[in-house]
Design a protein around this motif. Structure first.
Motif, PDB file in Angstrom:
ATOM      1  N   PRO A  32       0.886  -1.183  -0.048  1.00  0.00           N
ATOM      2  CA  PRO A  32      -0.038  -0.073   0.226  1.00  0.00           C
ATOM      3  C   PRO A  32       0.920   1.181   0.273  1.00  0.00           C
ATOM      4  CG  PRO A  32      -0.056  -0.932   2.083  1.00  0.00           C
ATOM      5  CD  PRO A  32       0.880  -1.929   1.476  1.00  0.00           C
ATOM      6  N   VAL A  33       0.513   2.373  -0.772  1.00  0.00           N
ATOM      7  CA  VAL A  33       1.193   3.699  -0.618  1.00  0.00           C
ATOM      8  C   VAL A  33       0.742   4.613   0.192  1.00  0.00           C
ATOM      9  CG1 VAL A  33       1.956   3.111  -3.083  1.00  0.00           C
ATOM     10  CG2 VAL A  33      -0.443   4.390  -2.620  1.00  0.00           C
ATOM     11  N   GLU A  34      -0.644   4.446   0.888  1.00  0.00           N
ATOM     12  CA  GLU A  34      -1.218   5.335   1.720  1.00  0.00           C
ATOM     13  C   GLU A  34      -1.167   4.227   3.301  1.00  0.00           C
ATOM     14  OE1 GLU A  34      -4.183   7.670   0.455  1.00  0.00           O
ATOM     15  OE2 GLU A  34      -3.851   7.313  -1.472  1.00  0.00           O
ATOM     16  N   THR A  35      -1.299   5.145   4.219  1.00  0.00           N
ATOM     17  CA  THR A  35      -1.859   4.601   5.590  1.00  0.00           C
ATOM     18  C   THR A  35      -3.278   4.051   5.837  1.00  0.00           C
ATOM     19  OG1 THR A  35      -0.127   5.883   6.698  1.00  0.00           O
ATOM     20  CG2 THR A  35      -1.754   4.919   8.112  1.00  0.00           C
ATOM     21  N   PHE A  36      -3.595   3.023   6.061  1.00  0.00           N
ATOM     22  CA  PHE A  36      -5.012   2.484   6.365  1.00  0.00           C
ATOM     23  C   PHE A  36      -5.219   2.250   7.845  1.00  0.00           C
ATOM     24  CE2 PHE A  36      -2.978  -0.898   4.403  1.00  0.00           C
ATOM     25  CZ  PHE A  36      -3.495  -2.099   5.163  1.00  0.00           C
ATOM     26  N   VAL A  37      -6.578   2.400   8.176  1.00  0.00           N
ATOM     27  CA  VAL A  37      -6.532   2.029   9.617  1.00  0.00           C
ATOM     28  C   VAL A  37      -7.693   1.063   9.835  1.00  0.00           C
ATOM     29  CG1 VAL A  37      -5.779   4.328  10.404  1.00  0.00           C
ATOM     30  CG2 VAL A  37      -8.305   4.241   9.753  1.00  0.00           C
ATOM     31  N   GLN A  38      -7.851   0.539  11.249  1.00  0.00           N
ATOM     32  CA  GLN A  38      -8.911  -0.570  11.322  1.00  0.00           C
ATOM     33  C   GLN A  38      -9.963   0.377  12.425  1.00  0.00           C
ATOM     34  OE1 GLN A  38      -7.854  -3.576  13.625  1.00  0.00           O
ATOM     35  NE2 GLN A  38      -9.909  -4.645  13.567  1.00  0.00           N
ATOM     36  N   VAL A  39     -11.122   0.349  11.981  1.00  0.00           N
ATOM     37  CA  VAL A  39     -12.087   1.235  12.836  1.00  0.00           C
ATOM     38  C   VAL A  39     -13.226   0.099  13.322  1.00  0.00           C
ATOM     39  CG1 VAL A  39     -11.773   3.204  11.376  1.00  0.00           C
ATOM     40  CG2 VAL A  39     -13.564   1.390  10.632  1.00  0.00           C
ATOM     41  N   ASP A  40     -13.943   0.804  14.191  1.00  0.00           N
ATOM     42  CA  ASP A  40     -14.971  -0.315  14.742  1.00  0.00           C
ATOM     43  C   ASP A  40     -16.335   0.397  14.045  1.00  0.00           C
ATOM     44  OD1 ASP A  40     -15.921   2.326  16.126  1.00  0.00           O
ATOM     45  OD2 ASP A  40     -15.152   1.788  18.128  1.00  0.00           O
ATOM     46  N   ILE A  41     -17.486  -0.123  14.577  1.00  0.00           N
ATOM     47  CA  ILE A  41     -18.787   0.248  14.025  1.00  0.00           C
ATOM     48  C   ILE A  41     -19.096   1.656  14.209  1.00  0.00           C
ATOM     49  CG2 ILE A  41     -19.754  -2.129  14.106  1.00  0.00           C
ATOM     50  CD1 ILE A  41     -21.071  -1.124  16.702  1.00  0.00           C
ATOM     51  N   ASN A  42     -18.497   2.210  15.148  1.00  0.00           N
ATOM     52  CA  ASN A  42     -18.747   3.713  15.301  1.00  0.00           C
ATOM     53  C   ASN A  42     -17.866   4.694  14.554  1.00  0.00           C
ATOM     54  OD1 ASN A  42     -21.149   3.175  17.020  1.00  0.00           O
ATOM     55  ND2 ASN A  42     -19.680   2.765  18.623  1.00  0.00           N
ATOM     56  N   LYS A  43     -16.956   3.972  13.812  1.00  0.00           N
ATOM     57  CA  LYS A  43     -15.989   4.663  12.953  1.00  0.00           C
ATOM     58  C   LYS A  43     -14.891   5.354  13.841  1.00  0.00           C
ATOM     59  CE  LYS A  43     -19.035   5.485   8.932  1.00  0.00           C
ATOM     60  NZ  LYS A  43     -19.456   6.482   7.931  1.00  0.00           N
ATOM     61  N   LYS A  44     -14.591   4.526  14.896  1.00  0.00           N
ATOM     62  CA  LYS A  44     -13.408   5.023  15.830  1.00  0.00           C
ATOM     63  C   LYS A  44     -12.328   4.171  15.374  1.00  0.00           C
ATOM     64  CE  LYS A  44     -16.051   6.986  19.718  1.00  0.00           C
ATOM     65  NZ  LYS A  44     -16.321   6.985  21.239  1.00  0.00           N
ATOM     66  N   VAL A  45     -11.156   4.863  15.448  1.00  0.00           N
ATOM     67  CA  VAL A  45      -9.817   4.100  14.954  1.00  0.00           C
ATOM     68  C   VAL A  45      -9.479   3.299  16.224  1.00  0.00           C
ATOM     69  CG1 VAL A  45      -7.549   4.340  14.493  1.00  0.00           C
ATOM     70  CG2 VAL A  45      -9.256   5.990  13.529  1.00  0.00           C
ATOM     71  N   LYS A  46      -9.371   2.019  15.596  1.00  0.00           N
ATOM     72  CA  LYS A  46      -8.961   0.794  16.680  1.00  0.00           C
ATOM     73  C   LYS A  46      -7.471   0.378  16.374  1.00  0.00           C
ATOM     74  CE  LYS A  46     -11.496  -0.713  18.902  1.00  0.00           C
ATOM     75  NZ  LYS A  46     -11.899  -0.261  20.411  1.00  0.00           N
ATOM     76  N   GLY A  47      -6.704   0.809  15.414  1.00  0.00           N
ATOM     77  CA  GLY A  47      -5.432   0.406  15.221  1.00  0.00           C
ATOM     78  C   GLY A  47      -4.937   0.804  13.842  1.00  0.00           C
ATOM     79  N   VAL A  48      -3.722   1.128  13.690  1.00  0.00           N
ATOM     80  CA  VAL A  48      -3.196   1.487  12.515  1.00  0.00           C
ATOM     81  C   VAL A  48      -2.351   0.429  11.836  1.00  0.00           C
ATOM     82  CG1 VAL A  48      -1.581   3.257  11.319  1.00  0.00           C
ATOM     83  CG2 VAL A  48      -3.038   3.809  13.126  1.00  0.00           C
ATOM     84  N   HIS A  49      -2.606   0.008  10.825  1.00  0.00           N
ATOM     85  CA  HIS A  49      -1.678  -1.097  10.179  1.00  0.00           C
ATOM     86  C   HIS A  49      -0.116  -0.622   9.832  1.00  0.00           C
ATOM     87  CE1 HIS A  49      -4.844  -4.113   9.871  1.00  0.00           C
ATOM     88  NE2 HIS A  49      -5.730  -3.033   9.809  1.00  0.00           N
TER      89      HIS A  49
END
Length: 240
Positions: A140-157
């Motif tokens: 990947p060339v950009e950062t992507f994150v994991q979110v919960d059902i409320n769209k809060k960031v749970k982690g950065v890959h």
């Protein structure tokens, strides 16, 4: 010699293209449909023995005419797709299993992913022979994150430990067909692609390095990027 069969999935309707009349795989660039650009890569590769295309039923006759118009000789079967991508690929695999040995190598590819090359096809075939599978991928060339059902960031890959799965995705016919049979028996219909299905049923999948421009034409911007890449390549060929 091993049979190396390209299975081209061209059953989408192109809803995200905002185009209600013509499926995205039949949109034209320089008077040639996207699906033909895709098929031609496999047609021209000397290691591909035949091609099977899974197509939307209403467009099968039109595709057959295109195959004749553009002098495609390796397409041996054009069959109707299913209600989902997973079902459509399964129908294509069943067609292949009815006509080719179980030790055949199958390269599963999106009809709307027209920017590949000869080297990438060969890498897929050779990786299956060596490792049993080949998943074309890119970092990947950009950062992507994991979110919960409320769209809060749970982690950065960690990008160094992440890859974008692309296509072709290639396997021995007997292996990929066996996991599809298991999925049907289990009523498992949630597989995003062949890679995830193989992984779900415990198969080790081997990544190979792809090319960043190997985009899937899903939205209008993808279509115009594809056209721009073609035009740029044509200009480079003139100057070279």
């Amino acid at each position: 010699m091993t049979n190396n069969v390209a299975l081209i999935f061209a059953g989408g309707v192109g809803s995200r293209m905002g185009n209600k009349g013509r499926p995205k795989q039949f949109l034209e660039v320089h008077r040639k449909p996207v699906i033909i650009y895709t098929i031609e890569h496999f047609e021209k590769n000397e290691n591909i023995s035949s091609i099977v295309v899974v197509c939307k039923q209403d467009w099968i006759d039109y595709l057959k005419k295109l195959i004749v118009k553009f002098n495609i000789t390796k397409v041996k079967f054009i069959i109707e797709g299913g209600d989902t991508g997973q079902e459509s690929i399964y129908k294509g695999l069943k067609c292949i299993s009815n006509n080719y040995p179980s030790e055949s190598i199958v390269l599963i590819h999106d009809g709307v992913r027209p920017i590949i090359n000869n080297e990438l096809i060969d890498l897929n075939i050779n990786a299956v022979k060596q490792y049993g599978s080949a998943i074309t991928s890119c970092p990947p060339v950009e950062t992507f994150v994991q979110v919960d059902i409320n769209k809060k960031v749970k982690g950065v890959h960690n990008r160094n430990l992440s890859r974008l799965a692309k296509a072709p995705q290639s396997f021995y016919l007997k292996d990929i067909l066996s996991v599809h049979d298991k999925a049907i028996a289990d009523n498992y219909t949630e597989a995003i692609d062949s890679c995830s299905l193989m992984n779900h049923y415990g198969f080790s999948v081997h990544l190979i390095e792809g090319i960043s421009e190997n985009i899937k034409i899903t939205t209008p911007i993808d279509f115009f990027i594809f056209k721009a890449i073609l035009d740029a390549n044509e200009q480079m060929a003139i100057f070279n």
